[in-house]
Design a protein around this motif. Structure first.
Motif, mmCIF file in Angstrom:
data_model
loop_
_atom_site.group_PDB
_atom_site.id
_atom_site.type_symbol
_atom_site.label_atom_id
_atom_site.label_comp_id
_atom_site.label_asym_id
_atom_site.label_seq_id
_atom_site.Cartn_x
_atom_site.Cartn_y
_atom_site.Cartn_z
ATOM 1 N N LEU A 185 -87.959 -54.647 12.225
ATOM 2 C CA LEU A 185 -88.117 -54.157 11.607
ATOM 3 C C LEU A 185 -86.695 -54.270 10.480
ATOM 4 O O LEU A 185 -85.388 -54.220 11.466
ATOM 5 N N THR A 186 -86.329 -54.096 9.409
ATOM 6 C CA THR A 186 -84.939 -54.628 9.344
ATOM 7 C C THR A 186 -84.591 -52.805 8.575
ATOM 8 O O THR A 186 -85.360 -52.377 7.798
ATOM 9 N N LEU A 187 -83.331 -53.068 8.608
ATOM 10 C CA LEU A 187 -83.065 -51.205 9.060
ATOM 11 C C LEU A 187 -81.960 -51.095 7.710
ATOM 12 O O LEU A 187 -80.789 -51.328 8.847
ATOM 13 N N GLY A 188 -81.427 -50.216 6.302
ATOM 14 C CA GLY A 188 -80.223 -49.501 6.159
ATOM 15 C C GLY A 188 -79.589 -48.534 6.255
ATOM 16 O O GLY A 188 -80.307 -47.550 6.315
ATOM 17 N N PHE A 189 -78.471 -48.729 6.743
ATOM 18 C CA PHE A 189 -77.658 -46.891 6.192
ATOM 19 C C PHE A 189 -76.385 -47.004 6.118
ATOM 20 O O PHE A 189 -75.805 -47.975 6.993
ATOM 21 N N SER A 190 -75.641 -46.194 6.018
ATOM 22 C CA SER A 190 -74.258 -46.532 5.479
ATOM 23 C C SER A 190 -73.082 -46.310 7.531
ATOM 24 O O SER A 190 -74.152 -45.699 7.912
ATOM 25 N N PRO A 191 -72.253 -46.447 7.155
ATOM 26 C CA PRO A 191 -71.421 -46.394 8.356
ATOM 27 C C PRO A 191 -70.684 -45.189 8.356
ATOM 28 O O PRO A 191 -70.145 -44.563 9.564
ATOM 29 N N CYS A 192 -71.298 -43.903 7.684
ATOM 30 C CA CYS A 192 -70.279 -42.891 7.319
ATOM 31 C C CYS A 192 -71.608 -41.540 8.545
ATOM 32 O O CYS A 192 -72.494 -41.887 9.175
ATOM 33 N N PRO A 193 -70.613 -40.772 9.354
ATOM 34 C CA PRO A 193 -71.051 -40.584 11.148
ATOM 35 C C PRO A 193 -72.341 -39.607 10.531
ATOM 36 O O PRO A 193 -72.957 -39.465 12.369
ATOM 37 N N ASN A 194 -72.998 -39.461 9.830
ATOM 38 C CA ASN A 194 -74.289 -38.242 9.814
ATOM 39 C C ASN A 194 -75.380 -39.666 10.012
ATOM 40 O O ASN A 194 -75.860 -39.214 10.381
ATOM 41 N N ASP A 195 -74.986 -40.194 9.145
ATOM 42 C CA ASP A 195 -76.308 -42.177 9.634
ATOM 43 C C ASP A 195 -75.991 -42.703 10.552
ATOM 44 O O ASP A 195 -76.908 -42.251 11.739
ATOM 45 N N THR A 196 -74.735 -42.475 11.304
ATOM 46 C CA THR A 196 -74.521 -42.904 12.436
ATOM 47 C C THR A 196 -74.817 -42.179 14.034
ATOM 48 O O THR A 196 -75.486 -42.441 14.607
ATOM 49 N N PHE A 197 -74.848 -41.061 13.822
ATOM 50 C CA PHE A 197 -75.241 -39.599 14.553
ATOM 51 C C PHE A 197 -76.542 -39.781 14.391
ATOM 52 O O PHE A 197 -77.294 -39.667 15.953
ATOM 53 N N ILE A 198 -77.676 -39.732 13.641
ATOM 54 C CA ILE A 198 -78.770 -39.484 13.591
ATOM 55 C C ILE A 198 -79.226 -41.373 14.060
ATOM 56 O O ILE A 198 -80.482 -40.463 14.364
ATOM 57 N N PHE A 199 -78.400 -42.106 13.866
ATOM 58 C CA PHE A 199 -79.331 -43.463 13.784
ATOM 59 C C PHE A 199 -79.176 -44.270 15.596
ATOM 60 O O PHE A 199 -79.812 -44.646 15.755
ATOM 61 N N ASP A 200 -77.845 -43.242 15.956
ATOM 62 C CA ASP A 200 -77.192 -44.026 16.974
ATOM 63 C C ASP A 200 -78.619 -44.241 18.229
ATOM 64 O O ASP A 200 -78.899 -45.293 19.183
ATOM 65 N N ALA A 201 -79.380 -43.187 18.846
ATOM 66 C CA ALA A 201 -80.422 -43.009 19.618
ATOM 67 C C ALA A 201 -81.958 -43.902 18.838
ATOM 68 O O ALA A 201 -81.857 -45.248 20.164
ATOM 69 N N LEU A 202 -82.038 -44.606 18.339
ATOM 70 C CA LEU A 202 -83.039 -45.527 17.435
ATOM 71 C C LEU A 202 -82.286 -46.294 17.734
ATOM 72 O O LEU A 202 -83.253 -47.847 18.631
ATOM 73 N N ILE A 203 -81.462 -47.509 17.336
ATOM 74 C CA ILE A 203 -81.003 -49.056 17.365
ATOM 75 C C ILE A 203 -80.580 -48.802 18.462
ATOM 76 O O ILE A 203 -80.615 -50.387 18.785
ATOM 77 N N HIS A 204 -79.985 -47.713 19.622
ATOM 78 C CA HIS A 204 -79.223 -48.319 20.646
ATOM 79 C C HIS A 204 -80.692 -47.781 21.778
ATOM 80 O O HIS A 204 -80.798 -48.516 23.251
ATOM 81 N N PHE A 214 -78.454 -53.051 8.969
ATOM 82 C CA PHE A 214 -77.210 -53.289 8.132
ATOM 83 C C PHE A 214 -76.577 -52.601 7.437
ATOM 84 O O PHE A 214 -76.815 -51.053 7.331
ATOM 85 N N TYR A 215 -74.816 -52.249 7.204
ATOM 86 C CA TYR A 215 -74.300 -51.527 7.104
ATOM 87 C C TYR A 215 -73.790 -51.582 5.702
ATOM 88 O O TYR A 215 -73.089 -51.883 5.693
ATOM 89 N N ASP A 216 -74.088 -50.487 4.849
ATOM 90 C CA ASP A 216 -73.788 -50.791 3.419
ATOM 91 C C ASP A 216 -73.154 -49.437 3.432
ATOM 92 O O ASP A 216 -74.142 -48.211 3.249
ATOM 93 N N ASP A 217 -72.165 -49.254 2.618
ATOM 94 C CA ASP A 217 -72.013 -47.699 1.638
ATOM 95 C C ASP A 217 -72.995 -47.401 0.698
ATOM 96 O O ASP A 217 -74.419 -48.339 0.146
ATOM 97 N N VAL A 218 -73.717 -45.831 0.220
ATOM 98 C CA VAL A 218 -74.867 -45.168 -0.376
ATOM 99 C C VAL A 218 -75.511 -46.767 -2.034
ATOM 100 O O VAL A 218 -76.304 -46.642 -1.563
ATOM 101 N N GLU A 219 -74.802 -46.840 -2.733
ATOM 102 C CA GLU A 219 -75.272 -47.367 -3.980
ATOM 103 C C GLU A 219 -75.104 -48.797 -3.519
ATOM 104 O O GLU A 219 -75.916 -49.454 -4.377
ATOM 105 N N THR A 220 -74.664 -49.396 -2.509
ATOM 106 C CA THR A 220 -75.467 -50.850 -2.128
ATOM 107 C C THR A 220 -76.817 -50.382 -1.808
ATOM 108 O O THR A 220 -77.738 -51.524 -2.016
ATOM 109 N N LEU A 221 -76.532 -49.815 -1.068
ATOM 110 C CA LEU A 221 -78.503 -49.724 -0.609
ATOM 111 C C LEU A 221 -79.105 -49.317 -1.586
ATOM 112 O O LEU A 221 -80.214 -50.109 -0.929
#
Length: 534
Positions: free
Chosen positions: A252-271, A284-291
């Motif tokens: 599945l395609t998944l988009g979230f920001s590179p901000c720490p709160n997002d990488t913190f919660i998605f780390d276990a999922l994508i790895h 896909f890592y993008d700023d929130v407005e791009t998302l």
């Protein structure tokens, strides 16, 4: 056939490790190499540590007791060559110890010239013309140097470029070739470019992209070898077929920001640190407005977005129970450069005359600004991380800041005019809904609910193992200090991130009801939560 994959850090091959976990017959991890085995093919993954000394020692010690047919070095690298794109994959055909030798006044004498050994090494195994048959493996070739100190000074960069004319630099490559040569093992080195060799500027780095491409290559290449034949310039290696059927993964395609709160919660999922129930993800890592804009176009299967933006895509996406950013004291702030006293006392009357830098039209921050100050119409859309500088440079009169800028604006001499989160809380008594995670309504219902379960599992894992994703979080946090990084996480990741619950859903509904009454957002169905669906 037995293969050894060598990397300096676990982060550089993390996706490969976890992909193998789901596609191989046997897997174990720990302090020893991770081991994958199918039929007569066995792959070990060896993490050496950073630098040529660690690489030569750990690899040499390992090869003393283990025999391999092929060793593959995977890692990221800096590029001297601006014609090479960031994220691009390169096969190294020559690697030189750049500092191994002696100085003779302004002249450098390589170790070869001194008569004390060899300074340049070449692989004896090549990918060959794989691109013709497997486009994903169409990797170009390049020369490299191996250094103890990565270059970040214009003068030293110029000198080494004139002396050796390298395309890439790493801290391990030549040491890898050296160790393999001593044990007469065929070697292959693949690098993904994470940055250009220049004055150190982490803001320009693309480490996440490089690691993603590196792991995509590694998975494709090893799976190709598992399937049967690998063309090389030396020989054709035939592998016995797998002795079992590999599980089918749903990607599945998944988009979230590179901000720490997002990488913190998605780390276990994508790895794949948790059971993803057969789901795999293209990230896909993008700023929130791009998302937000991608969500408008329905591009992603799963994405982070602003709650304001969700109002415009409720027909395309459904809100998941986990992953949201809601809370008290977490709202956006309006800031200025000079004394805010006069602005604060007459803000409602003056704001129509102010040029305001905002982090995006569809951000919840902009929604709150419009709610509090309907006549604030002179807005300039900027990337959220550029707003502070825009205020300092006078390109805008005031700025609407979000994310970690709450912790940094005062260090730059900027002043708070109003906290729009406080405004919302005083008006409603509810937490402010900032951003949520949504799944595409076109996905089958069982996949939507599977995503919902897996995401909660990922958030719970992050809370239980807060340091587990530190390297991953830091790699996307640019120049942010670890203190600010964890303040950011503590501020935006909380009980609502685990599960919205009735309290969180009530706050979200109130946000939308308020906006609809003021005709700020369009009308949409009330079936917005995944729990509303059958």
């Amino acid at each position: 056939m037995r293969i050894l994959v060598v990397a300096a850090t676990r982060e550089e091959v993390r996706d490969l490790i976890y992909d193998l976990r789901f596609t191989v017959y046997d897997f174990e991890k720990g302090d020893r190499p991770a081991i994958a085995k199918i039929g007569n093919m066995k792959t070990d993954i060896l993490i050496t540590g950073v630098g040529m000394v660690a690489t030569a020692f750990v690899l040499g010690r390992h090869l003393t007791n283990n025999d391999y047919d092929l060793a593959i070095n995977l890692g990221i690298a800096g590029s001297f060559d601006r014609n090479i794109a960031l994220g691009e994959m390169l096969e190294i055909t020559q690697d030189t110890f750049a500092e191994l030798g002696a100085e003779n006044d302004n002249e450098f004498l390589p170790i070869d010239q001194l008569g004390f050994g060899q300074g340049t090494y070449n692989p004896d195994y090549f990918l060959g013309d794989l691109g013709e048959f497997f486009p994903a493996l169409n990797v170009k070739q390049a020369t490299a140097i191996t250094v103890n100190t990565v270059h970040g000074n214009e003068d030293s960069i110029r000198k080494v470029a004139e002396r050796l004319n390298p395309q890439l630099e790493s801290m391990e490559g030549a040491a890898f070739f050296y160790a393999c040569k001593q044990f007469d093992i065929q070697s292959l080195q693949i690098r993904a470019v994470s940055n250009y060799v220049e004055k150190r500027n982490r803001g320009n780095w693309k480490i996440g992209l490089a690691i993603k491409n590196l792991n995509t290559f590694a998975v494709e290449y090893l799976n190709l070898m598992l399937r049967g034949k690998q063309r090389t310039k030396i020989t054709t290696v035939t592998i016995d077929p797998p002795i079992f059927e590999m599980p089918v993964m749903t990607k599945l395609t998944l988009g979230f920001s590179p901000c720490p709160n997002d990488t913190f919660i998605f780390d276990a999922l994508i790895h794949h640190k948790i059971d993803t129930e057969g789901l795999d993800f293209e990230v896909f890592y993008d700023d929130v407005e791009t998302l937000n804009q991608k969500a408008m176009r329905g591009e992603l299967d799963i994405t982070k977005l602003s709650y304001h933006a969700f109002a415009y895509v409720a027909d395309k996406y459904v809100l998941l129970d986990s992953g949201s950013a809601l809370g008290f004291g977490v709202g956006p702030m309006l800031i200025c450069k000079d004394d805010p006293g006069k602005l604060i006392s007459n803000l409602k009357s003056q704001i129509s005359n102010l040029k305001i830098g905002i982090p995006g039209k569809y951000t919840t921050a902009n929604f709150l600004l419009g709610l509090a100050f309907p006549n604030a119409t002179n807005k300039v859309e900027l990337v959220f991380s550029d707003i502070e500088d825009a205020v300092l440079e006078g390109r805008v009169d005031v700025g609407l800041i979000i994310h970690e800028n709450r912790f940094t604006y005062q260090d730059k001499g900027l002043k708070k005019i109003i906290d729009l989160g406080d405004y919302w809380e005083k008006q409603t008594g509810c937490a402010i809904p900032l951003g949520g995670i949504v799944a595409n309504r076109n996905l089958p219902s069982e996949i939507q609910h599977k995503i919902n379960r897996v995401l909660r599992r990922s958030v719970e894992f992050a809370f239980e193992n807060p340091k587990s994703g530190l390297e991953f979080i830091r790699s996307h946090a640019q120049e942010m200090s670890e203190e600010v990084m964890y303040k950011h996480i503590e501020l935006y990741v909380n009980k609502y991130s685990v599960d919205l619950g009735e309290e969180g859903k009530r706050a979200i509904k109130l946000l939308f009801d308020t906006a609809r009454k003021k005709e700020i957002i369009p009308e949409f169905s009330d079936n917005i939560f995944i729990t509303d669906l059958n």
